[in-house]
Design a protein around this motif. Structure first.
Motif, PDB file in Angstrom:
ATOM      1  N   THR A  14     -37.347 -10.215  47.540  1.00 16.68           N
ATOM      2  CA  THR A  14     -37.129 -11.367  48.411  1.00 16.68           C
ATOM      3  C   THR A  14     -35.639 -11.530  48.618  1.00 16.68           C
ATOM      4  OG1 THR A  14     -39.109 -12.471  47.586  1.00 16.68           O
ATOM      5  CG2 THR A  14     -37.465 -13.863  48.654  1.00 16.68           C
ATOM      6  N   LEU A  15     -35.229 -11.711  49.870  1.00 15.49           N
ATOM      7  CA  LEU A  15     -33.830 -11.970  50.218  1.00 15.49           C
ATOM      8  C   LEU A  15     -33.704 -13.467  50.512  1.00 15.49           C
ATOM      9  CD1 LEU A  15     -31.566  -9.955  52.588  1.00 15.49           C
ATOM     10  CD2 LEU A  15     -31.620 -12.426  52.692  1.00 15.49           C
ATOM     11  N   VAL A  16     -32.750 -14.100  49.840  1.00 19.13           N
ATOM     12  CA  VAL A  16     -32.519 -15.529  50.033  1.00 19.13           C
ATOM     13  C   VAL A  16     -31.111 -15.727  50.591  1.00 19.13           C
ATOM     14  CG1 VAL A  16     -32.460 -17.803  48.933  1.00 19.13           C
ATOM     15  CG2 VAL A  16     -34.027 -16.033  48.067  1.00 19.13           C
ATOM     16  N   PRO A  17     -30.978 -16.148  51.851  1.00 21.45           N
ATOM     17  CA  PRO A  17     -29.656 -16.473  52.386  1.00 21.45           C
ATOM     18  C   PRO A  17     -29.146 -17.762  51.723  1.00 21.45           C
ATOM     19  CG  PRO A  17     -31.241 -16.080  54.152  1.00 21.45           C
ATOM     20  CD  PRO A  17     -32.015 -16.215  52.879  1.00 21.45           C
ATOM     21  N   VAL A  18     -27.884 -17.746  51.314  1.00 24.12           N
ATOM     22  CA  VAL A  18     -27.292 -18.914  50.661  1.00 24.12           C
ATOM     23  C   VAL A  18     -25.908 -19.192  51.254  1.00 24.12           C
ATOM     24  CG1 VAL A  18     -28.551 -18.600  48.482  1.00 24.12           C
ATOM     25  CG2 VAL A  18     -26.334 -17.498  48.790  1.00 24.12           C
ATOM     26  N   PRO A  19     -25.454 -20.441  51.191  1.00 22.12           N
ATOM     27  CA  PRO A  19     -24.123 -20.754  51.700  1.00 22.12           C
ATOM     28  C   PRO A  19     -23.012 -20.285  50.757  1.00 22.12           C
ATOM     29  CG  PRO A  19     -25.208 -22.756  50.957  1.00 22.12           C
ATOM     30  CD  PRO A  19     -26.214 -21.641  50.853  1.00 22.12           C
ATOM     31  N   LYS A  20     -23.293 -20.281  49.433  1.00 24.02           N
ATOM     32  CA  LYS A  20     -22.316 -19.778  48.458  1.00 24.02           C
ATOM     33  C   LYS A  20     -23.018 -19.492  47.153  1.00 24.02           C
ATOM     34  CE  LYS A  20     -19.414 -22.714  46.253  1.00 24.02           C
ATOM     35  NZ  LYS A  20     -18.302 -23.607  46.072  1.00 24.02           N
ATOM     36  N   LEU A  21     -22.326 -18.732  46.294  1.00 24.54           N
ATOM     37  CA  LEU A  21     -22.845 -18.405  44.966  1.00 24.54           C
ATOM     38  C   LEU A  21     -21.950 -19.052  43.909  1.00 24.54           C
ATOM     39  CD1 LEU A  21     -23.807 -14.728  45.763  1.00 24.54           C
ATOM     40  CD2 LEU A  21     -25.396 -16.550  45.089  1.00 24.54           C
TER      41      LEU A  21
END
Length: 159
Positions: free
Chosen positions: A136-143
């Motif tokens: 699963t690929l999860v787009p995120v604004p930051k890590l």
């Protein structure tokens, strides 16, 4: 209890603990399932589903980012992805596992867009070959750390 019954009980217990041919490593492999009636995910570097063998132990590997051994991060997305998969391989080795024991990946991509898929697909295929895990690929604004652009975590089936 008679000695004969005690010996039978002990013998029965011993027989039950003797490994049989059904515990061979072939029975401990993951089963990859890509139904023909669904979009074929393999060209994109993942499988639709993975079935784990009965009785398998499960290990969870925390998210691996693109830091090198000194903690340095390249500003280049593709370099971070390559390093993150190298770090994942090292984590697998640390628990005595190989890539073909990974059942599931979750990847986190900062500011994901379609231009990043090539680097993602190339690296996952290099590491896993035809034994592509579910993913699963999860787009995120930051890590966790501002310069991080990519992170991968894994669910691993131990033998």
């Amino acid at each position: 209890m008679s000695r004969a019954i005690t010996n039978l009980l002990i013998g029965g217990l011993l027989i039950m603990t003797i490994p049989t041919a059904t515990t061979a490593s072939e029975d401990r492999k993951l089963t990859i399932v890509n139904p023909r009636t669904l979009y074929g995910p393999s060209p994109n570097g993942y499988s639709t589903a993975v079935i784990t063998p009965p009785g398998a132990r499960v290990a969870y590997i925390s998210g691996q980012g693109g830091q090198d051994s000194t903690g340095g991060l390249s500003p280049d997305f593709a370099i971070q992805v390559k390093q993150a998969y190298a770090n994942l391989r090292t984590a697998l080795e640390g628990i005595g596992a190989k890539p073909d024991q990974v059942a599931k990946l979750t990847v986190f991509v900062v500011d994901h867009d379609m231009s990043k898929l090539e680097a993602l697909t190339r690296n996952v295929k290099e590491m896993f070959g035809d034994a592509l895990p579910a993913q699963t690929l999860v787009p995120v604004p930051k890590l966790a750390i501002d310069p991080m652009l990519f992170e991968v975590e894994a669910v691993v089936i131990l033998e």
